[in-house]
Design an enzyme around this catalytic site. Structure first.
Site, PDB file in Angstrom:
ATOM      1  NE  ARG A   1      -1.582   2.061   4.565  1.00  0.00           N
ATOM      2  CZ  ARG A   1      -0.880   2.893   5.142  1.00  0.00           C
ATOM      3  NH1 ARG A   1       0.081   2.553   5.738  1.00  0.00           N
ATOM      4  NH2 ARG A   1      -0.939   4.402   4.555  1.00  0.00           N
TER       5      ARG A   1
ATOM      6  CB  CYS B 142       3.675  -3.979   5.542  1.00  0.00           C
ATOM      7  SG  CYS B 142       5.109  -3.006   5.495  1.00  0.00           S
TER       8      CYS B 142
ATOM      9  CD  GLU C 188      -0.490  -3.088   4.883  1.00  0.00           C
ATOM     10  OE1 GLU C 188      -0.169  -2.230   6.004  1.00  0.00           O
ATOM     11  OE2 GLU C 188      -0.188  -3.225   3.969  1.00  0.00           O
TER      12      GLU C 188
HETATM   13  N1  EPU Z   1      12.520  -0.873  11.803  1.00  0.00           N
HETATM   14  C1  EPU Z   1      13.747  -1.744  12.455  1.00  0.00           C
HETATM   15  N2  EPU Z   1      13.585  -3.108  11.708  1.00  0.00           N
HETATM   16  C2  EPU Z   1      12.825  -3.733  10.620  1.00  0.00           C
HETATM   17  C3  EPU Z   1      11.973  -2.612  10.017  1.00  0.00           C
HETATM   18  C4  EPU Z   1      11.721  -1.607  10.471  1.00  0.00           C
HETATM   19  O1  EPU Z   1      13.979  -1.418  13.276  1.00  0.00           O
HETATM   20  O2  EPU Z   1      12.923  -4.653  10.440  1.00  0.00           O
HETATM   21  C5  EPU Z   1      12.436   0.353  12.192  1.00  0.00           C
HETATM   22  C6  EPU Z   1      12.745   1.593  10.966  1.00  0.00           C
HETATM   23  O3  EPU Z   1      14.144   1.551  11.129  1.00  0.00           O
HETATM   24  C7  EPU Z   1      12.044   2.570  11.259  1.00  0.00           C
HETATM   25  C8  EPU Z   1      10.666   1.965  11.837  1.00  0.00           C
HETATM   26  O4  EPU Z   1      10.971   0.708  12.273  1.00  0.00           O
HETATM   27  O5  EPU Z   1      12.549   3.338  12.578  1.00  0.00           O
HETATM   28  C9  EPU Z   1       9.735   2.217  10.704  1.00  0.00           C
HETATM   29  O6  EPU Z   1      10.119   1.269   9.545  1.00  0.00           O
HETATM   30  P1  EPU Z   1       9.716   1.813   8.098  1.00  0.00           P
HETATM   31  O7  EPU Z   1      10.412   3.127   7.965  1.00  0.00           O
HETATM   32  O8  EPU Z   1      10.286   0.853   7.259  1.00  0.00           O
HETATM   33  O9  EPU Z   1       8.037   1.905   8.063  1.00  0.00           O
HETATM   34  P2  EPU Z   1       6.975   0.952   8.465  1.00  0.00           P
HETATM   35  O10 EPU Z   1       6.166   1.430   9.429  1.00  0.00           O
HETATM   36  O11 EPU Z   1       7.403  -0.455   8.837  1.00  0.00           O
HETATM   37  C10 EPU Z   1       5.282   1.891   6.637  1.00  0.00           C
HETATM   38  C11 EPU Z   1       4.082   1.211   5.950  1.00  0.00           C
HETATM   39  C12 EPU Z   1       4.821   0.819   4.501  1.00  0.00           C
HETATM   40  C13 EPU Z   1       5.375   1.782   3.982  1.00  0.00           C
HETATM   41  C14 EPU Z   1       6.331   2.505   4.724  1.00  0.00           C
HETATM   42  C15 EPU Z   1       7.166   3.770   4.339  1.00  0.00           C
HETATM   43  C16 EPU Z   1       2.492  -0.104   7.323  1.00  0.00           C
HETATM   44  C17 EPU Z   1       2.403  -1.337   8.000  1.00  0.00           C
HETATM   45  N3  EPU Z   1       3.650  -0.162   6.308  1.00  0.00           N
HETATM   46  O12 EPU Z   1       6.379   0.764   7.209  1.00  0.00           O
HETATM   47  O13 EPU Z   1       4.029   0.285   3.725  1.00  0.00           O
HETATM   48  O14 EPU Z   1       6.084   1.501   2.763  1.00  0.00           O
HETATM   49  O15 EPU Z   1       5.881   2.925   6.028  1.00  0.00           O
HETATM   50  O16 EPU Z   1       6.393   4.908   4.000  1.00  0.00           O
HETATM   51  O17 EPU Z   1       2.025   1.037   7.558  1.00  0.00           O
HETATM   52  C18 EPU Z   1       2.563  -1.876   2.822  1.00  0.00           C
HETATM   53  O18 EPU Z   1       1.726  -1.277   3.422  1.00  0.00           O
HETATM   54  O19 EPU Z   1       2.674  -2.863   2.509  1.00  0.00           O
HETATM   55  C19 EPU Z   1       3.920  -0.986   3.264  1.00  0.00           C
HETATM   56  C20 EPU Z   1       4.959  -1.615   3.037  1.00  0.00           C
END
Ligand code: EPU
Length: 331
Positions: free
Chosen positions: A190, A238, A313
């Site tokens: 990021r 995010c 972020e």
């Molecule tokens: N999860 C929960 N509860 C929640 C949200 C997530 O338990 O309320 C769990 C999910 O079930 C999963 C894990 O946390 O097991 C990760 O969640 P998710 O797959 O949504 O990915 P993330 O790590 O929250 C990252 C990026 C996103 C991108 C997604 C998918 C960051 C901060 N975020 O999210 O990017 O869309 O992966 O590739 O790196 C952004 O940069 O604005 C953004 C949304």
């Protein structure tokens, strides 16, 4: 007009509608250059008038303060171009290393694109898909423009912007236009690691692929993303970066907020998404103050319960511009 600018300029411009979160106030001057060269001219014109300009791209990862900002915002919104190197006559940078484009020699073989900072990422992803070129599938569903995407290395679990960036053209903090290669920039999670330079455009290298397979991958990624995130609602993506997995036991920021009971919290018209704990949604008339309140509320909630300090972020603009500080570059 009391001042003349080298490009279209609007007075007392409302910024909220230019962001995906739809919050924020106005700015005294809003400049709209249509090319990278015009952008550089606008930048220097603002400096000459004593303003450090802020840069607005797609407004997808940005929190604009309420009220009025004095000074200048330069938008890349009119710089929404993508082309194949050496094939666009009015492109102001055709890479001489590409050989003579008029012969077409090799041009059909190379899966390369040049995009200017204002190119919307969804449009860029669509162009790649239609060409049957692979490398941008992981950015499907990511809002914003190329400039912000490169500056913050936008992406997620299926890929990130710098996977396909060969070189980036930037305006440095010293006001110089420079080209910077991937190996020189060393982008990380990021963060394109550009030291505050403004992205003017980038040279992208993709791989020839199978159109149907590319489409299918995009369809699958988008479906997974839509199931997990409030993609159709007003948000700035995010809020927090995912913490170091060693400190968080591999838990993402969204999961930490979720486990600490932060989902569904509200302040004014802002709500922590019940779908994903790392998103704050504007339900209609939220203000920047509402969103800022929730950000700090979540940060202290997670700190108190887990000892983990979540890092922003989302980029914010300070309410009063500081000539020394300059502006953040949004996604
Ligand atoms: N999860 C929960 N509860 C929640 C949200 C997530 O338990 O309320 C769990 C999910 O079930 C999963 C894990 O946390 O097991 C990760 O969640 P998710 O797959 O949504 O990915 P993330 O790590 O929250 C990252 C990026 C996103 C991108 C997604 C998918 C960051 C901060 N975020 O999210 O990017 O869309 O992966 O590739 O790196 C952004 O940069 O604005 C953004 C949304």
């Amino acid at each position: 007009m009391t001042e003349s600018w080298p490009c279209p300029a609007l007075r007392e411009f409302e910024l909220g509608p230019r962001t995906t979160l739809r919050v924020g106030g106005t700015v005294a001057w809003f400049l709209e250059p249509a090319t990278p060269d015009a952008f550089v001219e606008a930048w220097h014109a603002a400096l000459e008038r004593g303003f450090t300009p802020r840069v607005l791209g797609g407004g997808a990862n940005l929190l604009v303060p309420d009220g009025r900002l004095p000074g200048v915002v330069i938008t890349t919104a009119r710089m929404g171009r993508v082309f194949r190197p050496g094939r666009c006559e009015d492109a102001d940078w055709n890479d001489p290393r590409q050989g003579d484009p008029s012969t077409g020699e090799g041009a059909e073989e190379r899966a390369e694109l040049v995009a200017w900072a204002g190119m919307p990422l969804p449009g860029l992803v669509r162009v790649a898909r239609e060409l049957g070129w692979s490398g941008l599938e992981g950015l499907v569903g990511v809002p914003g423009h190329l400039g912000g995407g490169v500056a913050m290395n936008a992406g997620g679990r299926w890929g990130e912007m710098w996977d396909v960036v060969e070189t980036v053209r930037v305006l440095t903090t010293d006001g110089e236009v420079e080209e910077c290669s991937r190996s020189a920039c060393e982008p990380v999670y990021r963060d394109g690691n550009l030291g505050g330079a403004v992205v003017l455009g980038a040279h992208l290298v993709l791989a020839r692929g199978d159109e149907l397979e590319i489409k299918e991958r995009m369809r699958q990624y988008l479906a997974e993303k839509s199931a997990a995130q409030p993609v159709t609602e007003r948000s700035c993506g995010c809020i927090f970066k995912n913490p170091d997995p060693e400190l968080s036991g591999g838990r993402s920021a969204g999961r930490l907020v979720d486990e600490c009971g932060g989902k569904g919290r509200t302040h004014g018209d802002a709500i922590v998404s019940p779908k994903h704990g790392n998103f704050i949604v504007n339900r209609g008339r939220a203000t920047a103050a509402d969103v800022l309140y929730l950000i700090e509320d979540l940060r202290s909630l997670v700190r108190d319960r887990t000892g983990i300090e979540l890092e922003d972020e989302v980029k914010r603009w300070n309410p009063v511009p500081d000539r020394e500080a300059g502006g953040e570059v949004p996604a």
